[in-house]
Design a protein around this motif. Structure first.
Motif, short mmCIF file in Angstrom:
data_model
loop_
_atom_site.label_atom_id
_atom_site.label_comp_id
_atom_site.label_asym_id
_atom_site.label_seq_id
_atom_site.Cartn_x
_atom_site.Cartn_y
_atom_site.Cartn_z
N VAL A 54 0.86 -1.19 0.00
CA VAL A 54 0.00 0.00 0.00
C VAL A 54 0.89 1.23 0.00
O VAL A 54 1.84 1.34 0.77
CB VAL A 54 -0.94 0.02 1.24
N SER A 55 0.58 2.18 -0.89
CA SER A 55 1.31 3.44 -0.95
C SER A 55 0.30 4.58 -0.94
O SER A 55 -0.47 4.74 -1.89
CB SER A 55 2.16 3.48 -2.22
N ILE A 56 0.30 5.31 0.17
CA ILE A 56 -0.59 6.47 0.32
C ILE A 56 0.24 7.61 0.93
O ILE A 56 1.27 7.35 1.56
CB ILE A 56 -1.83 6.16 1.20
N SER A 98 -2.22 10.54 -4.71
CA SER A 98 -2.15 9.29 -5.47
C SER A 98 -2.08 8.14 -4.48
O SER A 98 -1.33 8.18 -3.51
CB SER A 98 -0.90 9.27 -6.35
N LEU A 99 -2.89 7.11 -4.74
CA LEU A 99 -2.92 5.93 -3.88
C LEU A 99 -2.64 4.70 -4.73
O LEU A 99 -3.09 4.61 -5.87
CB LEU A 99 -4.30 5.77 -3.23
N LEU A 100 -1.90 3.76 -4.16
CA LEU A 100 -1.67 2.46 -4.78
C LEU A 100 -2.12 1.42 -3.76
O LEU A 100 -1.65 1.42 -2.62
CB LEU A 100 -0.20 2.27 -5.13
N VAL A 101 -3.05 0.55 -4.17
CA VAL A 101 -3.65 -0.41 -3.25
C VAL A 101 -3.60 -1.80 -3.85
O VAL A 101 -4.25 -2.06 -4.88
CB VAL A 101 -5.12 -0.03 -2.92
N PRO A 102 -2.86 -2.72 -3.23
CA PRO A 102 -2.91 -4.11 -3.69
C PRO A 102 -4.29 -4.69 -3.39
O PRO A 102 -4.91 -4.36 -2.37
CB PRO A 102 -1.85 -4.81 -2.83
N PHE A 103 -4.78 -5.56 -4.26
CA PHE A 103 -6.08 -6.18 -4.02
C PHE A 103 -6.07 -6.98 -2.72
O PHE A 103 -7.09 -7.08 -2.04
CB PHE A 103 -6.50 -7.05 -5.20
N SER A 104 -4.91 -7.50 -2.33
CA SER A 104 -4.82 -8.28 -1.09
C SER A 104 -5.05 -7.42 0.15
O SER A 104 -5.34 -7.95 1.22
CB SER A 104 -3.46 -8.97 -1.00
N ALA A 105 -4.95 -6.08 0.04
CA ALA A 105 -5.16 -5.19 1.18
C ALA A 105 -6.62 -4.82 1.36
O ALA A 105 -7.02 -4.29 2.40
CB ALA A 105 -4.33 -3.91 1.01
N ILE A 106 -7.45 -5.09 0.36
CA ILE A 106 -8.86 -4.70 0.41
C ILE A 106 -9.63 -5.57 1.39
O ILE A 106 -9.51 -6.79 1.38
CB ILE A 106 -9.50 -4.77 -1.00
N THR A 107 -10.42 -4.92 2.25
CA THR A 107 -11.26 -5.65 3.20
C THR A 107 -12.74 -5.54 2.85
O THR A 107 -13.54 -6.34 3.34
CB THR A 107 -11.04 -5.15 4.64
N ALA A 108 -13.12 -4.55 2.02
CA ALA A 108 -14.53 -4.43 1.62
C ALA A 108 -14.62 -3.65 0.31
O ALA A 108 -13.84 -2.74 0.05
CB ALA A 108 -15.35 -3.73 2.70
N PHE A 109 -15.61 -4.05 -0.50
CA PHE A 109 -15.92 -3.37 -1.75
C PHE A 109 -17.43 -3.29 -1.82
O PHE A 109 -18.12 -4.31 -1.74
CB PHE A 109 -15.39 -4.17 -2.95
N VAL A 110 -17.97 -2.07 -1.96
CA VAL A 110 -19.42 -1.87 -1.98
C VAL A 110 -19.80 -0.96 -3.13
O VAL A 110 -19.15 0.06 -3.38
CB VAL A 110 -19.91 -1.25 -0.64
N ASP A 111 -20.85 -1.35 -3.86
CA ASP A 111 -21.47 -0.49 -4.87
C ASP A 111 -22.90 -0.26 -4.40
O ASP A 111 -23.80 -1.06 -4.67
CB ASP A 111 -21.45 -1.16 -6.25
#
Length: 169
Positions: A54-56, A98-111
């Motif tokens: 993760v890069s923020i 600018s943010l860089l987020v690996p998919f492995s760091a994601i804990t939730a995705f909502v639409d």
């Protein structure tokens, strides 16, 4: 009652990886369309800020040392999707970031536009705390943010998918 045997196949990890690929595919379609979300679709993406890769900006890491939620709606740019991560430009308090987020760091995705959500177990996730929304700038120039998603296991028939294989200790 019989106790189920330990699996030598990491089913939970395989399913988590497959569901994270859904997020990558959806973001990839948005990237392919020139960064335009169709209809009323918009995304809330929660991720572990301290996860590997993760890069923020430092100011965001200090404000959200463990987890944050970003909103991809009208004000985002430079969405790039790779096999294992995505990067995006967002504004926080009128400051471009600018943010860089690996998919492995994601804990939730909502639409919320279609009542769809996925929840993930983060690698090394030991506790379930509530975290403040990142508050990246919304479509309104005044910085107000729309409704926050309910990223909870749904008992109301909505499309939130939670995967928990309850590992034996």
């Amino acid at each position: 009652m019989t106790e189920s045997p330990d699996s030598l196949i990491p089913y939970d990890e395989i399913v988590q990886e497959a569901l994270r690929a859904v997020v990558g595919r959806v973001l990839g379609q948005v990237e392919s369309s020139g960064g335009h979300l169709p209809g009323n679709h918009h995304f809330y993406i929660t991720f572990k800020t301290g996860a590997p890769g993760v890069s923020i900006p430092t100011r965001l890491k200090e404000r959200f040392p463990d987890e944050m939620t970003i909103v991809l709606q009208n004000k985002f740019w430079d969405l790039k999707v790779a096999e294992d991560h995505f990067s995006v430009g967002l504004s926080f308090n009128q400051i471009p970031s600018s943010l860089l987020v690996p998919f492995s760091a994601i804990t939730a995705f909502v639409d919320p536009a279609v009542d769809f959500g996925l929840q993930f177990q983060a690698a090394g996730d030991l506790d379930d705390e509530d975290f403040e929304d990142a508050g990246n700038d919304s479509a309104a120039d005044d910085g107000e943010q729309g409704d926050k998603p309910a990223v909870e296991p749904a008992e109301d028939g909505s499309n939130v998918v939670t995967v928990d294989f309850g590992r034996k200790k």
